[in-house]
Motif scaffolding. Sequence first.
Motif, PDB file in Angstrom:
ATOM      1  N   ALA A 502       0.837  -1.201   0.000  1.00 23.54           N
ATOM      2  CA  ALA A 502       0.000   0.000   0.000  1.00 23.54           C
ATOM      3  C   ALA A 502       0.868   1.246   0.000  1.00 23.54           C
ATOM      4  N   ILE A 505       2.022   2.046  -3.414  1.00 22.89           N
ATOM      5  CA  ILE A 505       1.018   2.750  -4.216  1.00 22.89           C
ATOM      6  C   ILE A 505       0.971   4.238  -3.835  1.00 22.89           C
ATOM      7  N   LEU A 543      -7.130   2.938  -3.314  1.00 29.35           N
ATOM      8  CA  LEU A 543      -6.182   1.889  -3.709  1.00 29.35           C
ATOM      9  C   LEU A 543      -6.724   1.009  -4.828  1.00 29.35           C
ATOM     10  N   MET A 544      -8.005   0.626  -4.714  1.00 32.88           N
ATOM     11  CA  MET A 544      -8.579  -0.247  -5.731  1.00 32.88           C
ATOM     12  C   MET A 544      -8.552   0.432  -7.097  1.00 32.88           C
ATOM     13  N   MET A 547      -5.072   0.399  -8.490  1.00 36.62           N
ATOM     14  CA  MET A 547      -4.719  -0.931  -8.982  1.00 36.62           C
ATOM     15  C   MET A 547      -5.409  -1.215 -10.311  1.00 36.62           C
ATOM     16  N   THR A 548      -6.660  -0.773 -10.426  1.00 37.34           N
ATOM     17  CA  THR A 548      -7.382  -1.012 -11.672  1.00 37.34           C
ATOM     18  C   THR A 548      -6.779  -0.206 -12.818  1.00 37.34           C
ATOM     19  N   GLU A 551      -3.829  -1.620 -14.021  1.00 38.56           N
ATOM     20  CA  GLU A 551      -4.086  -2.988 -14.497  1.00 38.56           C
ATOM     21  C   GLU A 551      -3.285  -4.025 -13.722  1.00 38.56           C
ATOM     22  N   VAL A 552      -3.215  -3.814 -12.386  1.00 41.17           N
ATOM     23  CA  VAL A 552      -2.485  -4.780 -11.571  1.00 41.17           C
ATOM     24  C   VAL A 552      -3.433  -5.922 -11.202  1.00 41.17           C
ATOM     25  N   VAL A 553      -3.999  -6.555 -12.242  1.00 44.24           N
ATOM     26  CA  VAL A 553      -4.917  -7.663 -12.017  1.00 44.24           C
ATOM     27  C   VAL A 553      -4.184  -8.958 -12.317  1.00 44.24           C
ATOM     28  N   LEU A 554      -4.712 -10.017 -11.747  1.00 45.81           N
ATOM     29  CA  LEU A 554      -3.957 -11.285 -11.792  1.00 45.81           C
ATOM     30  C   LEU A 554      -3.840 -11.891 -13.181  1.00 45.81           C
TER      31      LEU A 554
ATOM     32  N   MET B 544     -10.385  -8.076 -18.478  1.00 47.97           N
ATOM     33  CA  MET B 544      -9.970  -7.049 -17.529  1.00 47.97           C
ATOM     34  C   MET B 544     -11.142  -6.577 -16.695  1.00 47.97           C
ATOM     35  N   MET B 547     -12.005  -9.122 -14.125  1.00 50.26           N
ATOM     36  CA  MET B 547     -11.038  -9.130 -13.034  1.00 50.26           C
ATOM     37  C   MET B 547     -11.258  -7.936 -12.107  1.00 50.26           C
ATOM     38  N   VAL B 552      -9.962  -8.811  -8.444  1.00 48.07           N
ATOM     39  CA  VAL B 552      -8.809  -9.715  -8.411  1.00 48.07           C
ATOM     40  C   VAL B 552      -7.545  -8.889  -8.629  1.00 48.07           C
ATOM     41  N   ILE B 555      -3.702  -6.088  -4.466  1.00 50.78           N
ATOM     42  CA  ILE B 555      -3.700  -5.552  -3.108  1.00 50.78           C
ATOM     43  C   ILE B 555      -4.856  -6.112  -2.277  1.00 50.78           C
TER      44      ILE B 555
END
Lengths: 739, 739
Positions: A502, A505, A543-544, A547-548, A551-554, B544, B547, B552, B555
């Motif tokens: 965190a 970020i 934060l979400m 991350m979106t 594009e810090v998606v799995l 995307m 996700m 997903v 964090i």
Amino acid sequence: MPVWFWLVPIASVMALGAAYYFFSVMMKESEGTETMARIALHVRNGAIAYLKQQYKVVGIVLASLTALFCVLAYVFHVQNPWVPFAFLTGGLFSGLAGFIGMRTATYASARTANAARHSLNKGLNVAFRSGAVMGLTVVGLGLLDIAIWFFVLTSFYDIEESQQVVVITTTMLTFGMGAAVQSLFARVGGGIFTKAADVGADLVGKIEAGIPEDDPRNPATIADNVGDNVGDVAGMGADLYESYVGVILASAALGAAAYYTSGTDVQLLAVIAPMVIGALGALLSVVGVFFVRTKEGATQKDLLGSLGRGVNGSGVLIAVLSLALLWAMGVPNMWGIWLALVIGLLTGIAIGQAAEYFTSESYKPTKTIASASKTGPATVIIAGIGSGMLSVAVPVIAVVLGTSLAYFFGSGFVYSTDTMNLGLYGIGMAAVGMLSTLGITLATDAYGPIADNAGGNAEMSGLPPEVRQRTDALDSLGNTTAATGKGFAIGSAALTGMALLASYIEEVKIGISHVLERGSDFIFPDGTSLAAGAIDELQSLNLMEMMTYFEVVLINPKVIVSMFTGAMLAFAFSGITMNAVGRAAGQMVDEVRRQFREIPGIMSGETDPDYARCVSISTKAAQREMMMPAILALAAPVIIGLIFGVPGVLGLLIGAMVTGFSLSMFQANSGGAWDNAKKYIEQGNHGGKGSEAHKAAVIGDTVGDPFKDTSGPGLNILVKLMSMESIVIAGVTVAVHLV
Amino acid sequence: MPVWFWLVPIASVMALGAAYYFFSVMMKESEGTETMARIALHVRNGAIAYLKQQYKVVGIVLASLTALFCVLAYVFHVQNPWVPFAFLTGGLFSGLAGFIGMRTATYASARTANAARHSLNKGLNVAFRSGAVMGLTVVGLGLLDIAIWFFVLTSFYDIEESQQVVVITTTMLTFGMGAAVQSLFARVGGGIFTKAADVGADLVGKIEAGIPEDDPRNPATIADNVGDNVGDVAGMGADLYESYVGVILASAALGAAAYYTSGTDVQLLAVIAPMVIGALGALLSVVGVFFVRTKEGATQKDLLGSLGRGVNGSGVLIAVLSLALLWAMGVPNMWGIWLALVIGLLTGIAIGQAAEYFTSESYKPTKTIASASKTGPATVIIAGIGSGMLSVAVPVIAVVLGTSLAYFFGSGFVYSTDTMNLGLYGIGMAAVGMLSTLGITLATDAYGPIADNAGGNAEMSGLPPEVRQRTDALDSLGNTTAATGKGFAIGSAALTGMALLASYIEEVKIGISHVLERGSDFIFPDGTSLAAGAIDELQSLNLMEMMTYFEVVLINPKVIVSMFTGAMLAFAFSGITMNAVGRAAGQMVDEVRRQFREIPGIMSGETDPDYARCVSISTKAAQREMMMPAILALAAPVIIGLIFGVPGVLGLLIGAMVTGFSLSMFQANSGGAWDNAKKYIEQGNHGGKGSEAHKAAVIGDTVGDPFKDTSGPGLNILVKLMSMESIVIAGVTVAVHLV
């Protein structure tokens, strides 16, 4: 500044004062006979010689990085202007903590041996309070560093008020990187030194020449004792200094972000809460030290009980008093934060208990390994690796439960991503709880090598066997407390690692805000854009959303391949350090064989072997072999950051973190179990000392040495260093990806 | 149905026909002397006895799971109605492939030994073509299963046309789970069987009794030879059957999703492309088998060269002809897909080469391990572990580069998340490329245990030493090809793993569509909602978006703790299987010692030992010890799915995948290197056979046995099984989280 803040410098001064008091009391003890003093001097000189050399190398690295940060800050303006200085003090204080701890330990060994001539209780007292010097020095210096910088930055860092607390706390995090660089060299370099000497001494001495451990005729024996001090004391001190300040500062930064919209007063309370809890823990650790005493004729169980009184006493006190403190301070979500603290404490205890179960000869896993020695070394190794790998299940489950609950409590008794900053603050506070009594847990940890060295001193000085028996009792206890201590270190690193994501970020946000301030637009990878100057809009992103947008998606291949890389780094780092120990031990074996061959009169005891030469071989090997792991750890986040940007860095960190946690837990527990399986056989089981089973167990123990004292603890540092470095260079990563 | 599809059943029939041809040619060879035939019969009976027992257990598991899926499908309607049947055929075909391969191998060993009495070339021919039976059976049955189901479903599955291809391909994926369950028992159970026998036989025979390997006086020697067949042949066959169909079906499913909007014609082309490439590879594998021959007096290098001609010949041909095929088919993004295929081939080769470098005694790492044996077993183990851990760097970098490039090529020469489905299809096609010539690479792999068994047969039948020399030459070659083969298996698993993540999301979508069809709204964790019946809106969501709606992101604590759990599972699974081998080997040692003690005349050769008893001990141990790992693998995705939902499952899978890749690579390479370090010493280096160095190296080899043949390969299965299972239960996971 809330008045509660002043508890931090006060506790710092009191902890350092208590450390000084314990040190001077210890120094008043006698070093015993002339031989005892001479041997202690040998070890002390060897340790200082090593440390000098190490500090030279670290000095060069720290200076170069500081220069680099200055260029980034003042020439390219992509770095916060305070970073170079914060970085430097982190490195210096961490080194200082290790140095003081080690210096104390080298003074304490002969004194402990001498005290053990009188009674077990006296031996315990000297050894444990010398360990407490290091524990209290680490927390005292850590709190001092934090207090000074926080005061300086809040007073002199000229920045818009709404931003101030966030920027200051994330800036302070960067002195974690200085501490991490220092601890990399101290812990991994020290680990290579000590295990090269240990393995080398054992292979030739015990196995080939058939002389006992710590026999003065073995040329590597002084190097082995030096190693305990530079690896297990100085290295551990630097390592935990970094964990301690890292945990407190990461939580402070999370507090600043979580309560950003609640007004500066509440925000400041959340920021200083982890510092103040740390201060309270430091004070209670001093109290806890006085709980530790035993009666003469104490059994192993009594001894463990008296250490437990100290540690648990402090733990119970902090659990109770922290609630009162949080209430008095008026911290928001008081119950949630307090529960998170307690969960952290409990998680630490669960991890420690699991480590004890999987490494102590009182339980089935280690007994199974000992029994596997009846069918030879191969089955000992297989059983030890199997048991160690299986042992990671309990600490991981503890961390999973602890994290989930701390998140739930911290975010105000919901499990939702809407309150993610609050939840992460809860996780940070759990880590603070786990490490709050570090002053005393570290004392029980540092006490081990002191007792071990006291035993070595007793053996080499030819003291009567009952002295060695007493120091052995103290040493064996130290093995168990060391396993518990490692559990705390690894567990807190996992929790802090999550909290640091965190902070990363937040630091990326600051990097973006520099871009926006310079009049450029910022376009996220997913196409979302921020217009030049839109700082408020940036600050409102949670934060979400960050991350979106990144594009810090799995499913993002940048994330996945970086995670593969992070996991690989953990293995490669372990492999490199294992190989380093193997190579350096080989050199040591050659040197010892040479001395036996070329120096007449060693075996008859007429001539002293050339101890210094062995120390110097280990020293050189440690420095040389450190280069590759250091380069790997420092280069990886930069390279991945340049190629894959923010998603890559986060993937790298998490990949290394989740793999590193299991890998280092496995190594620590396998190593500890092999050590104790050997001790269990030496107590007369499966044929006892000198049997085939014992020989097989010694081989297991030798393999376990680099596992538990070099590669395993090294992984912790790798993960912490990469996290800290990523935070420091976040601005650069963001800026470069604009071009 | 595009006409090109028919290439798949045609190639399947031709591959199976060629397999049958090679089998019947082999069966015409003589088994040699009566003793040779008798020993082969012992081994064959032991293998059949084991397999019977195993299939009984697997049968129960498969039947129970099928029943469960029926209930989920027909009672609760949360499961696709075809799943139970697809699941079952996958399991049956996978078992059949292993059975045929093993049956062939047990017939081939005496025949290979007999052929080696005539000439090296003849020995190579018999062994290699018997290996080819298994290679071609695996691809033939795989293609048959795919062809039949695809035909049946496209003809009879009544579903809206726009959805049809996507639903069918993801449905077909579920027979991967049946194959994965089968391969779990075959590979891990077989691995425990074989290594318990091997370690047990070595510990008592070679080390205690001082009799050579494969000596008929050793009661465990038949069990050891049986083990090669059930673990290394049947287990590997089932394992790679699963990889092969998994790779093709995952790519087909990705093709359906990626070209969803391009119309059914283009979509169907993308779906059948991986099948058709597989068919082409099967045909070229048959051609490649005929390339493999050698001249008498061939050196090790000549032998490697002749196998290389077969593998590389097929590889070059597929690289060239697949371009022509893709062009003729009119597949979209032809150049990109072709480049992805070639990248996959090259990645496989790079991983194989790295495995060879780190395990062959011609290179430095293994030489260093051999040289560490001079200072005893401890340094051999340290050096082997160090080298193995370091060795993961190259394959990971190869996978990182290969994945990134395949993504770039597949998504039409950009690296963007906007074209993620296309990029992932590229990754899938790279995996198809890597495994396209499985028919022949698997032949080189299965040939190893056959040559090994031939050597055992020669030794036990007392054939003249030059025969054993010839079989040893063949066997030693098999070690190198086995390491390469494992590299392919692990590498393709990594690429397929990534592709399966996308399939998982598709399956989740199908689960959501069931919910919407039943008239409920669906609310994602982030609050986004879909109204009842909004299927079109659901279909328009890209990966995307899915996700981010499911949060997903890296964090999210649900993701992170599940990743910790996944990494932990990899270690725990390894630990459990290591312990299983250790325990079972201990039982074997006790039994062998008992026979030596209680049955008079064994050592003088007058009485036969009780071979069957040893086989039965290994069989029972394997079945008993399989329960824990099987439960772990099957329960984890369910539990994590129930607690943490979709983000948890994805975190679990990726955590296990990235850690499992490095962990299994490490184990495979350490194990291979120890084996060859021992062989290097046996060639006369560092004192040769019988020296202290050799004894140390034997200990390393023994530790390496479960590394490379039980735990290491088991991890692959764990990851694949958990991915497949997650896909199968995706609908349930989604439905439960609604409540």
